[in-house]
Design a protein around this motif. Sequence first.
Motif, PDB file in Angstrom:
ATOM      1  N   GLU A 182      49.722  45.255  50.002  1.00 37.82           N
ATOM      2  CA  GLU A 182      50.841  44.336  50.263  1.00 37.82           C
ATOM      3  C   GLU A 182      50.751  43.660  51.628  1.00 37.82           C
ATOM      4  O   GLU A 182      50.833  42.440  51.742  1.00 37.82           O
ATOM      5  N   LEU A 189      47.905  41.071  52.060  1.00 31.93           N
ATOM      6  CA  LEU A 189      48.162  39.843  51.309  1.00 31.93           C
ATOM      7  C   LEU A 189      49.311  39.048  51.909  1.00 31.93           C
ATOM      8  O   LEU A 189      49.342  37.823  51.832  1.00 31.93           O
ATOM      9  N   VAL A 236      53.874  39.055  46.700  1.00 29.68           N
ATOM     10  CA  VAL A 236      52.591  39.624  46.245  1.00 29.68           C
ATOM     11  C   VAL A 236      52.731  39.881  44.755  1.00 29.68           C
ATOM     12  O   VAL A 236      53.684  40.531  44.318  1.00 29.68           O
ATOM     13  N   TYR A 270      48.437  42.803  41.345  1.00 30.57           N
ATOM     14  CA  TYR A 270      47.745  43.548  42.392  1.00 30.57           C
ATOM     15  C   TYR A 270      48.319  44.960  42.524  1.00 30.57           C
ATOM     16  O   TYR A 270      47.598  45.930  42.680  1.00 30.57           O
TER      17      TYR A 270
END
Lengths: 197, 217
Positions: free
Chosen positions: B131, B134, B108, B112
Motif C-alpha cells: 500500500e 503504491l 490502491v 494488489y
Amino acid sequence: MYEFFQRALVHLMISVAGVLLAAVVGVIVGIVLTRVQKVAGPVIAAIEVLQTIPSLAMLSILLVFFGLGNKTAVVAIFFYSLLPIVRNTYTGILALEPSLLEAGRGMGMSSLQMLFWVELPNAIPVIVSGLRISLITAYGIVTIAVLVGGGGLGRYVYRGIQMRSMGMMLTGAIPICLMAWSTDLLLNRLERKLLRR
Amino acid sequence: MMSKFLTTLQKDWPLLLKAFWDHVQITFFSVSLGVLIAVPLGIALTRTPRLAKRVMAVLGVLQTVPSMVMFGLLMPLTGIGKPTAVVVLTLYSILPILRNTYTGITEVSDGYIEAATGMGMNSLQILFQVELPLALPVIVTGIRLSSVYIISWATVAAIIGGGGLGDLIYTGLDRYNHAIVLMGAIPASLLAIVTSFLIGRLAQCATPRGLRRERHV
C-alpha cells in the motif's frame, strides 16, 4: 453597521469580479487548448507556476503595477483563478465520451455547434467545480489584500490582530468563513444537480 | 524603479539572506512536523472508513478558512512570534498530506491487496510493502502542495511576528518602499516555484517503475 455591510459587499464583489474575469478568459483558453493539444501541456504548466506564487508576494508584486487598492486584488484573483478554470474546462471537454461526439457529428453539426451544444454543456459541471475552488481562494486573497490597501472584511481581521481585539477580528472572520462555506455548499449542490442531468 | 531595487538589494542583501533562511527554516519545520503527524494519521484513517469520512469533511471545511483569519483566530491561544507561526503552519500543513495519504492508500486497487493476501502477507506487510509504496507518489504530491501553501502562508505569518520573507514585504508596505517589498516578494515566489518543481521531481521518482506514465494534466 452600514460600514459592515459595505465591507462585506466589497469583499464579495472583488472576489466575484476577479473570478468572473478569469472565467471568461479561462473558458476561452481552455477551449482553444483542446483544439491545439500540443501546446496544452506547456500552457497549463505556465499557469501552474503562476498559481505557485505566494498570495502576499503576488499582491505586492502587482501593487507595483496597479497601485494601492482593490484593482490589485482583482488582478491577483484573476491570476489565481485561471488554473482551476482553464484546467477544468480543458479536462471537462476532453473527458467527453467519443460516442457523444460521433452522435453530434452524425447529426451533421458544425464544429461550432458541437462546441456549444455537445462539448460545453458536458463540461459545465467540472467548470462549476473550478469556479467554486476559485471563489473560495478569492475570499482569502481579498482578506490579505487589506495589506495592499484593499477594502473588504479583511480590514476588521487586520485591525483585530493589530489591536489584539478578538471581537474586531471575529467581526471580519465570521462572515468571511460563512461566505466560504455557503459558496462551497451552494456550488457543490449546483454541480451535483448539473451532473445528474 | 529597477535601479532603486538593485541598490536596495546591494545594500540590504544580508537582511534578505537572513529572512530567506528564516523562511526556509519555518517552512521545513512545519512541513516536517506535518508529515510526521499526517502520514500515520492518514494510515490510521484508512482502517476506520466511517470515521474517515467525517474527518475529511471537517478538514475540507477547515481548509476554506483564509490564512489571515486562521492566524487571527489562533493568536489568543498561542501568542505572537515564531512559535505561533510554526504551530499554525504545522496545523495547516497537515491537511493536504493527510488527505493525500488517505486517498493514496484507499485508491490502491483491490487486486494488489488480494494478490498480497494470497501470498500470505499479513496486514503490516501489506501496508509497508504494497500500500505505502503504491501510495507514495500521491503522498509526495500532498507534501508538495503543503510546502507551496506553507511558503505562502509563512509570508502572511509576518503580521503575527513570524519573521521570514513576509517581514520584508510587510516592512516595505509599511514604509511604502517598493524596493523592499519586491526584495521579499520575488525571493518568496522563487522559493515556492523551485520547491514545487523539486518535490514534483521527487514524486516522479517515487512512482514505482512499472507504473510510470506520461505526466497527464
